[in-house]
Design a protein around this motif. Structure first.
Motif, PDB file in Angstrom:
ATOM      1  N   ASN A  66     -40.500 -81.264   3.871  1.00 53.45           N
ATOM      2  CA  ASN A  66     -41.654 -81.747   4.624  1.00 53.45           C
ATOM      3  C   ASN A  66     -41.751 -83.262   4.586  1.00 53.45           C
ATOM      4  O   ASN A  66     -41.257 -83.920   3.664  1.00 53.45           O
ATOM      5  CB  ASN A  66     -42.942 -81.133   4.079  1.00 53.45           C
ATOM      6  CG  ASN A  66     -43.025 -79.644   4.350  1.00 53.45           C
ATOM      7  OD1 ASN A  66     -42.522 -79.161   5.357  1.00 53.45           O
ATOM      8  ND2 ASN A  66     -43.665 -78.909   3.453  1.00 53.45           N
ATOM      9  N   PRO A 110     -40.309 -79.905   9.699  1.00 55.54           N
ATOM     10  CA  PRO A 110     -41.137 -80.365   8.578  1.00 55.54           C
ATOM     11  C   PRO A 110     -42.594 -80.528   9.008  1.00 55.54           C
ATOM     12  O   PRO A 110     -42.875 -80.871  10.166  1.00 55.54           O
ATOM     13  CB  PRO A 110     -40.510 -81.705   8.194  1.00 55.54           C
ATOM     14  CG  PRO A 110     -39.793 -82.157   9.426  1.00 55.54           C
ATOM     15  CD  PRO A 110     -39.327 -80.917  10.119  1.00 55.54           C
ATOM     16  N   ILE A 111     -43.503 -80.248   8.091  1.00 53.73           N
ATOM     17  CA  ILE A 111     -44.921 -80.398   8.397  1.00 53.73           C
ATOM     18  C   ILE A 111     -45.433 -81.723   7.837  1.00 53.73           C
ATOM     19  O   ILE A 111     -44.803 -82.331   6.982  1.00 53.73           O
ATOM     20  CB  ILE A 111     -45.756 -79.237   7.826  1.00 53.73           C
ATOM     21  CG1 ILE A 111     -45.674 -79.214   6.289  1.00 53.73           C
ATOM     22  CG2 ILE A 111     -45.304 -77.912   8.399  1.00 53.73           C
ATOM     23  CD1 ILE A 111     -46.591 -78.203   5.649  1.00 53.73           C
ATOM     24  N   TYR A 122     -50.202 -79.573   0.889  1.00 57.45           N
ATOM     25  CA  TYR A 122     -50.894 -79.612   2.176  1.00 57.45           C
ATOM     26  C   TYR A 122     -52.097 -78.666   2.154  1.00 57.45           C
ATOM     27  O   TYR A 122     -52.183 -77.775   1.301  1.00 57.45           O
ATOM     28  CB  TYR A 122     -49.928 -79.250   3.305  1.00 57.45           C
ATOM     29  CG  TYR A 122     -48.968 -80.380   3.620  1.00 57.45           C
ATOM     30  CD1 TYR A 122     -49.310 -81.358   4.543  1.00 57.45           C
ATOM     31  CD2 TYR A 122     -47.751 -80.483   2.959  1.00 57.45           C
ATOM     32  CE1 TYR A 122     -48.449 -82.419   4.820  1.00 57.45           C
ATOM     33  CE2 TYR A 122     -46.886 -81.547   3.223  1.00 57.45           C
ATOM     34  CZ  TYR A 122     -47.246 -82.505   4.157  1.00 57.45           C
ATOM     35  OH  TYR A 122     -46.405 -83.557   4.414  1.00 57.45           O
TER      36      TYR A 122
END
Length: 536
Positions: free
Chosen positions: A188, A242-243, A287
């Motif tokens: 990420n 990816p975040i 996250y």
């Protein structure tokens, strides 16, 4: 009109040929029947017709079992003319055996593994190929049969192909086993802290193998497009992006909670374990909605993973284990996390008391048994900073501050009960008779609770129990040497042990008369071990 006439003529010719072939077959059949009938007419009665039919059926089955393959027939290029179906089947099976060592390069993005035909459990798809070879020219419509006979007569013959495939279940099992070598883990987008400032770090795409679809693709390739040689097969993969956008991560700049503990008195091995565990957590980003596992972040506790032997708790005693001291890492982080007011998912106290945090403010971990987990209950990402300096370990939780600046929180430890430790005596055959050695100092048992206190503008608004903990007492343990111990001496020592009086036991060991027990001032309590705790 001329084209239509030609088509009609072609159709009539085919029909005529078919009728002629049927007629030939019928005449041959009638001729065979009449001949058989004339030969046996005088010796066979009409009453035995049923028995005769059964015998004919049995004879037909035997003929089928001993059926031979016509001249000019091959299977995968090997001549099987004149062979029985059973013998020709061995030729078919030999084709499969030759594929066991064939290599298939299975590719998933930039990663790959080499699998053999044996790994993929190749098998024959058309298992009836030998039977079909034996029936060549005797199956199908009259035109097909006529053509087959003419091909054989003219020497053109017929080569039958063996069709292979892979067993989907076996392929799927192989892919699951090798998933770690094929999958590319998504990284990420993240942050790193340099000179007190955050810098954006772009992540990378992940490629995850779809096991079921890839198994189907492999089986389909082998049965349809494979030429029998070493081959490459591109697996079906799912791409994961990816975040965490750069804009989202730029919201991380406020310190939500921080805490530190002292490990300056630790032995070298334990100190290294604290630093190693801290490094493995430093820089973690959680996250919104994600749960962070400390055990997953810092394990395995092995020398290869940077850990050394150091003291830890196990079943009420202190032992040397790889990673001893790691619980100071998890406990320090626990105190930073609760001050950031993140959601605690899992927390366990130690089996016995530790000294580096207040009672009920610890968080024990043990690989495969105990974990400290917390969840990001915020709407923005959380960044964990950890470092060691001057014999202390520090953790800070960063994010976007949304709480009232006039609101403060504090955590207060309260001892609710205390249990004094006892004494345990045990024999040790590796030590000589007449000796007594202290193996473990005493650990007082406690029950305790942690209060969360919320104040606004300096005025207390609430005080609630945050957690409760029970710490078991740990007895002082003495090892009594029993190597060469005489039976009468052991009986004397056993009697002294029954009094649970240390002075009486020492006197019994030395052979002197047991002294009259007198109250003694309490011995100083041994400093508790500061390692991980196994469940009690």
């Amino acid at each position: 009109m001329n084209i239509l006439r030609k088509d009609i003529l072609i159709i009539l010719s085919i029909v005529a040929l078919a009728v002629a072939l049927v007629g030939v077959d019928s005449i041959a059949a009638n001729s065979s029947t009449n001949s058989s009938s004339n030969t046996s007419f005088n010796s066979t009665s009409n009453a035995s017709s049923s028995d005769s039919k059964d015998k004919k059926d049995s004879s037909a089955n035997e003929d089928s079992d001993e059926k031979t393959i016509p001249e000019g027939i091959t299977i995968e290029g090997q001549d099987v003319s004149g062979q029985t179906v059973e013998k020709a089947q061995k030729t078919v099976e030999s084709t499969l055996g030759n594929t066991k060592g064939t290599v298939f390069k299975l590719v998933a993005g930039e990663k790959s593994v080499d699998a053999t035909g044996k790994d993929l459990d190749l098998c024959i798809k058309n298992e009836d190929v030998a039977e079909r070879a034996a029936n060549y020219g005797n199956e199908g419509n009259p035109l097909y049969r006529f053509k087959a006979h003419k091909d054989v007569e003219s020497g053109r013959g017929k080569d039958f192909k063996v069709s292979l495939t892979a067993k989907n279940a076996s392929v799927a099992k192989y892919l699951e086993k090798n998933k770690s070598s094929l999958d590319t883990r998504v990284v990420n987008n993240g942050l790193k802290r340099v000179d007190g400032n955050f810098q954006y770090v772009p992540g990378t795409q992940g490629k995850i193998v779809d096991v079921n679809q890839s198994a189907d693709k492999i089986a389909d390739f082998i049965s349809k497009g494979w030429d029998g040689n070493n081959s490459q097969i591109d697996l079906v993969v799912e791409t994961k992006d990816p975040i965490g956008s750069q804009e989202e991560l730029q919201s991380v700049h406020d310190k939500l909670g921080t805490y530190n503990t002292d490990f300056s008195s630790s032995a070298a091995g334990r100190a290294k374990n604290v630093r190693n565990g801290c490094e493995k957590i430093n820089g973690s980003i959680i996250y919104p909605g994600e749960t962070f596992s400390v055990t997953e972040a810092v394990t395995p506790f092995t020398a290869e993973n940077g850990y050394e032997l150091a003291g830890s708790y196990e079943n009420g005693t202190t032992v040397e284990t790889y990673g001893g001291g790691i619980c100071q890492v998890s406990s320090t982080l626990y105190n930073a996390v609760i001050r950031a007011e993140l959601e605690i998912v899992q927390r366990n106290n130690h089996s016995m008391i530790v000294s580096y945090v207040p009672k009920s403010a610890d968080a024990a971990i043990a690989e495969g048994i105990l974990d400290f987990k917390f969840k990001n209950n915020q709407s923005t990402p959380i960044y964990i900073e950890g470092y060691c300096e001057g014999g202390k370990i520090y953790f800070s939780v960063y994010g976007k501050e949304t709480r009232d600046p006039n609101r403060t929180i504090d955590f207060v430890s309260e001892e609710t009960s205390k249990t004094d430790p006892g004494i345990t005596f045990k024999y040790d055959s590796t030590k000589p008779a007449g000796t007594m050695t202290k193996e473990q100092g005493p650990h007082t048992g406690y029950t305790a609770r942690l209060w969360k206190v919320v104040s606004v503008n300096g005025q207390e608004q609430s005080r609630n129990v945050f957690n409760n903990s029970t710490y078991k007492p740990g007895n002082t343990i003495y090892a009594i040497g029993s190597a060469g111990l005489a039976p009468d001496a052991k009986a004397r020592i056993d009697a002294a042990i029954a009094t649970n009086d240390e002075g009486a036991v020492r006197a019994a060991i030395s052979g002197a008369p047991a002294p009259t027990p007198t109250p003694e001032p309490a011995a100083p309590e041994a400093a508790p071990a500061e390692g991980e705790a196994a469940p009690q």
